[in-house]
Design an enzyme around this catalytic site. Structure first.
Site, PDB file in Angstrom:
ATOM      1  N   GLY A 152      50.845  56.341  65.298  1.00  0.00           N
ATOM      2  CA  GLY A 152      50.566  54.943  65.579  1.00  0.00           C
ATOM      3  C   GLY A 152      49.363  54.800  66.486  1.00  0.00           C
TER       4      GLY A 152
ATOM      5  N   GLY B 236      47.337  51.644  69.026  1.00  0.00           N
ATOM      6  CA  GLY B 236      47.383  50.312  69.597  1.00  0.00           C
ATOM      7  C   GLY B 236      46.085  49.973  70.282  1.00  0.00           C
ATOM      8  CB  SER B 237      45.113  46.999  72.231  1.00  0.00           C
ATOM      9  OG  SER B 237      46.203  47.019  73.138  1.00  0.00           O
TER      10      SER B 237
ATOM     11  CB  SER C 211      46.064  57.314  69.313  1.00  0.00           C
ATOM     12  OG  SER C 211      44.866  56.626  68.981  1.00  0.00           O
ATOM     13  CB  VAL C 212      51.685  56.909  69.657  1.00  0.00           C
ATOM     14  CG1 VAL C 212      52.994  57.617  70.006  1.00  0.00           C
ATOM     15  CG2 VAL C 212      51.489  55.701  70.554  1.00  0.00           C
TER      16      VAL C 212
ATOM     17  CE  LYS D  13      50.310  53.080  75.081  1.00  0.00           C
ATOM     18  NZ  LYS D  13      51.029  51.881  75.599  1.00  0.00           N
TER      19      LYS D  13
ATOM     20  CG  ASP E 148      52.385  42.834  73.549  1.00  0.00           C
ATOM     21  OD1 ASP E 148      52.327  41.842  72.796  1.00  0.00           O
ATOM     22  OD2 ASP E 148      51.740  43.878  73.351  1.00  0.00           O
TER      23      ASP E 148
END
Length: 1016
Positions: free
Chosen positions: A710, A712-713, A716-717, A732, A836
């Site tokens: 995954g 995100g802003s 990365s994971v 992460k 969020d």
């Protein structure tokens, strides 16, 4: 001349015949169209329902439809026992020739339409066993020919209409089991033709109207299960035609007349149980030769029972329990001799009275039809006669709570129809007899509170239907037999406490998948608490106190999510209190007192409530919530530790110093030649393990794209694995070039590092170091979630069952996230606002348990109610996700828990519809929220994600279908209520949890493998 007249007449007939035929055809067409419109409403438009109602048959031949031969108009509509779940449409009023309307148990909801008043020929109205709502329509007064009204088992509201008294042809009025309120109108006494009146199980109050005594034709009167008060009016004893009277479960007072046989000569059933009626037993009852069922239970009657009841040769049911009958004397039970002549007697209940005397041998003379015998809670003494074994028809035998002595007779083994056997709270002695092996269908066995000795018999394993085993408070000894409970898979409750049992807990207890209560306390059991109990997922109460168990408190107890009571006090347990016990969200009674526990007391879950825990007698505990008043946990600093070792290390200090200095020089020299900076490490939050950049590099195969799960802003994971950590991890890695990434890293580490909850992503460590290029490196290590994110399950459907989210699972996930928010907003020292909430931040473990993650935008607020300006942040600093950000943030308002509630509401609506709030179908004029508002409740199936309904197959109609729709509507309403525009109007998270649990309790299960919703 005559022939001329005949000719003229024939011409007239020829002239008018087409118009007559046309009129009949038109009327028939009206009925046909009315039936088709009615079908549409009844069946919710489902085409497969009533398939024969089509053009291939004349409508008079349609199933359930009967027409009159003269006019070919519908006279009878009889449909029942279907699962359509529709409504009763207004077109019903066009069937103006209808005489009989029967639509029972077809899942109807909504109101009875006022158009029913147009059915002036109607004689029978039968709408029983549906879900009809609203008041009984006054338009029924137009149906002047009506004779029978059946409306029981619905949800009707309002009062019993007074206008019913004007329906002078009425013979039957059944309005029972609804939600009717107010008093019984006296106008009902005007219906002189009335033969059957039932208002049972409503919310009626006040007195029984005196006017009902004028209903001289009345045969049945049922006013039970209401809140009626006052005395039974004497006028009722004028109803000489009455056959059945039931006034049970009210608040009636007064006494019964002495001449019952003259008042009700044809009486067959007389029920007045659970009231406040006093006086003695009317001896005239013995003359009611047609009497079949008689119930005076749970009143305040006293005195003896007449010895002439044997004349009641039709008697089948006799219940006088819960009174003050008997004198406590030796002759109290003499009435039993007379009752043995009642050869049809099936149920005999005289428990909970003041009867004394010796239990006679003639107890065995009752008919073999006797299936229920209860004489518990009296003062009966003597021994249990062997003749009891002659009552081979008994399914229920209760002689508990008396003063019986001697041993349990072996003849009880002949009662192989027994389902429930109660002998508790007597003075019985001896062993538990071998009779037990013959009771193969026994479901409940109560032998507690006696003086029974010996071991638990191993042949109890033959009672394979056993669900409740209660043999506590005896003198039993020996070990709990192995290989016995492996056969008793249906056991729900086990009570073995307060005996002298020894040895360990049998491992076979782990086979009992349905067990709810396990009491083994106050024995002499030993060994460790076996890990096999981890399979008992349904355990609600576990009591092991007062034994000799040793070892630590096993961490698997934290996986028994149904536990509400756990008592393991007064043992020899040692070690620390496992943090996993914080996960037991239902646990409200935890007793760990008087063991040898040490270390830090957790503060989450049950440990946060001082009234729910007991830790007395463990001298070396520390920490915990302030109310426990335990000493703070002291952690020895490294400086103090060095000082304590200094004196011991003097002889080798010089050599060590030289060696350490030399090694340090070599290491520093080597690394400064190859890297700009030394990598630093952080401790795992759940232990003392440490991780370096190099270890994370190896764990993720060099942060390989194949390990990427995954992005995100802020980074990365990657999926990875560490040698010393048994489960996979998620790493992460922050993209430090992104603005705010460092701040996000600090916020997430700070927030998650202080919190522990089963529904929060568990952080293992935060690593702030440099990589092999000497660049800054920041990463957060979490437990890996095998089922990915909720976003993936909702929107990455590849046609596999693994990617389908059912309704039950959706409710469970919504509950999990709600529990996480409740913890963040209400159960932490500082209120945490996540900022969020969205599907990609809800991660799912192997059991689909949801964990809320990504706290990069989280904000801490000091105090739940008083927010100083420095503790809050304006929305300009928040980058929440478009579609989930609450409207007030866009207007510059400060973050608050209500903002999270808004996002959560959108998340629920996304789960319901399968549509993102940013879907192309939405615009300024139509949002996801507005769409759901418009479609609740009638259009709910138009917007629901079809995946949610897959476990229910094609059965979307009827009672079950209606139940599913109601759950969907309630689920949608929660989402809407959470997403209200104004923060103060949004549903509190604790109310959300209550509402979701209500939905969960009402969800039907069709197939076991599809009934996947978890217990809370």
């Amino acid at each position: 001349m005559m022939s001329l007249l005949c000719f003229a007449a024939s011409q007239v007939l020829v002239y008018y015949m087409p118009s007559v035929t046309f009129a009949l055809s038109l009327s028939s067409e009206t009925d046909k169209l009315a039936l088709l419109a009615l079908k549409e409403k009844l069946t919710n438009g489902v085409q497969d329902s009533l398939p024969s109602w089509n053009e291939s048959l004349h409508f008079c031949e349609w199933p359930g439809v009967t027409c009159g031969h003269r006019h070919m108009r519908v006279t009878v509509l009889h449909l029942e026992n279907q699962t359509w779940g529709g409504t009763l449409g207004p077109s019903l009023g066009n069937l103006t020739f209808l005489k009989v309307l029967t639509l029972s148990n077809v899942g109807l909801h909504g109101k009875i339409p006022e158009q029913v008043g147009r059915l002036k020929r109607l004689q029978i109205l039968d709408l029983r066993k549906n879900n009809l709502e609203g008041e009984i329509p006054i338009e029924l007064t137009n149906c002047t020919n009506i004779k029978k009204i059946y409306l029981p088992y619905n949800q009707l509201t309002g009062r019993v209409p007074t206008w019913l008294g004007s329906m002078m042809q009425l013979t039957t009025l059944f309005l029972g089991r609804n939600n009717l309120v107010g008093s019984i109108p006296s106008s009902l006494g005007n219906i002189s033709s009335l033969q059957n009146l039932s208002l049972v199980d409503n919310c009626l109050k006040g007195s029984i109207p005196y006017s009902l005594g004028r209903l001289s034709c009345l045969k049945l009167l049922n006013l039970g299960s209401n809140n009626l008060s006052g005395e039974i009016p004497h006028s009722l004893y004028n109803l000489s035609n009455i056959q059945k009277v039931s006034l049970v479960q009210n608040e009636l007072s007064g006494s019964l007349p002495s001449n019952m046989n003259f008042a009700f000569p044809d009486l067959q059933l007389f029920f007045i149980g659970t009231n406040q009626i006093t006086g003695t037993f009317p001896s005239s009852i013995s003359n009611l030769t047609n009497l079949k069922e008689f119930d005076l239970s749970w009143n305040a009657f006293n005195g003896p029972i007449p010895l002439t009841l044997g004349q009641l040769n039709k008697l089948e049911y006799f219940h006088i329990g819960g009174n003050h009958f008997g004198s406590g004397g030796a002759h109290d039970l003499e009435f039993l001799s007379s009752l043995t002549n009642c050869t049809r007697l099936s149920i005999l209940y005289f428990g909970t009275n003041n009867f004394s005397g010796e239990l006679p041998d003639l107890i065995g003379n009752f008919s073999t039809q006797l299936s229920f015998l209860n004489m518990g809670f009296n003062q009966i003494y003597g021994v249990i006669p062997e003749t009891i074994g002659q009552l081979v028809g008994l399914a229920y035998l209760n002689i508990g709570n008396n003063s019986l002595e001697g041993t349990i007779p072996c003849s009880i083994g002949k009662l192989n129809n027994l389902v429930r056997l109660v002998l508790e709270e007597n003075k019985l002695v001896g062993n538990i007899s071998t009779f037990i092996s013959n009771l193969t269908i026994l479901s409940e066995l109560y032998l507690s509170g006696n003086n029974l000795e010996g071991c638990i018999p191993s042949n109890i394993r033959y009672c394979i239907k056993l669900q409740i085993l209660s043999i506590s408070y005896n003198k039993l000894s020996g070990v709990i037999p192995n290989q016995t409970f492996i056969y008793l898979e249906d056991l729900i409750d086990i009570y073995l406490e307060n005996n002298s049992l020894t040895g360990p807990i049998p491992l076979e207890f782990g086979n009992m998948k349905h067990i709810s209560i396990l009491y083994l306390n106050s024995n002499k059991l030993s060994g460790e608490i076996p890990k096999d109990l981890a399979s008992c997922y349904t355990l609600v109460e576990l009591k092991l106190e007062g034994n000799n168990f040793h070892g630590g408190i096993p961490s698997f107890l934290g996986s028994l999510r149904s536990l509400e009571l756990l008592d393991i006090s007064n043992n020899n347990l040692s070690g620390t209190i496992p943090l996993e016990l914080e996960n037991l969200t239902l646990l409200n009674n935890l007793n760990l007192s008087f063991n040898h526990l040490y270390g830090e007391v957790p503060i989450g879950g049950v440990f946060s409530n001082i009234s729910s825990i007991s830790l007395t007698g463990n001298k070396n505990l520390c920490g915990g919530i302030p109310q426990l008043k335990l000493p703070a946990c002291v952690r020895v600093s490294s400086k103090k530790h060095k000082r304590s070792l200094k004196s011991k290390l003097i002889p080798i200090s010089v050599i060590s110093g030289v060696l350490i200095s030399f090694i340090a020089f070599i290491v520093v020299h080597f690394f400064t030649r190859n890297f700009k900076r030394l990598p630093s490490v952080s401790s795992f939050q759940n232990g003392n393990s440490r991780v370096t950049y190099g270890e994370l590099h190896v764990a993720t195969n060099g942060f390989s794209p194949s390990n990427l799960i995954g992005a995100g802003s802020f980074g990365s994971v990657y999926k990875g694995s560490l040698p010393n950590f048994e489960r996979s991890i998620a790493v992460k890695v922050l993209n430090l070039e992104t603005r705010g990434a460092t701040k996000s890293f600090m916020a997430e580490c700070k927030t998650l590092g202080k919190m522990k909850h089963r529904n929060l992503v568990k952080i293992l460590t935060c690593c702030s170091s440099v990589d092999y290029k000497g660049e800054d490196f920041k990463a957060i290590v979490f437990e890996f979630m095998p089922n990915g994110s909720l976003e993936k399950l909702l929107h990455d459907n590849e046609g596999s069952d693994n990617h389908i989210l059912h309704l039950q699972q959706s409710v469970d996930i919504a509950l999990d996230v709600a529990h996480a928010l409740d913890y963040l907003h209400n159960d932490t020292e500082q209120v945490v606002v996540h900022c969020d909430i969205k599907p990609s931040n809800v991660l799912l473990d192997k059991d689909l348990l949801a964990h809320l993650g990504d706290f990069g935008l989280a904000r801490l607020i000091h105090g739940a109610t008083e927010h100083s300006s420095k503790d809050q942040f304006s929305s300009s600093a928040i980058k929440g996700t478009l579609g989930y950000v609450p409207p007030e943030y866009g207007a510059g308002s400060q973050v608050s828990p209500q903002g999270d509630i808004y996002s959560y509401g959108i998340l629920i609506l996304e789960m319901l519809t399968g549509k993102r709030p940013t879907d192309n179908m939405f615009s300024e004029s139509l949002t996801l929220l507005e769409l759901c508002k418009k479609k609740i409740p009638e259009g709910i199936l138009e917007i629901v994600n079809s995946q949610l309904l897959l476990p229910f197959g094609e059965d979307r109609t009827g009672i079950v279908g209606n139940q599913i729709r109601m759950c969907l509507v309630k689920f949608a309403r929660i989402g809407v209520a959470c997403s209200e525009e104004f923060p103060t109007h949004r549903m509190p998270i604790k109310d959300v949890i209550v509402k979701l649990n209500e939905i969960k309790s009402k969800l039907p299960c069709f197939e076991e493998n599809n009934c996947v919703h978890r217990k809370a």
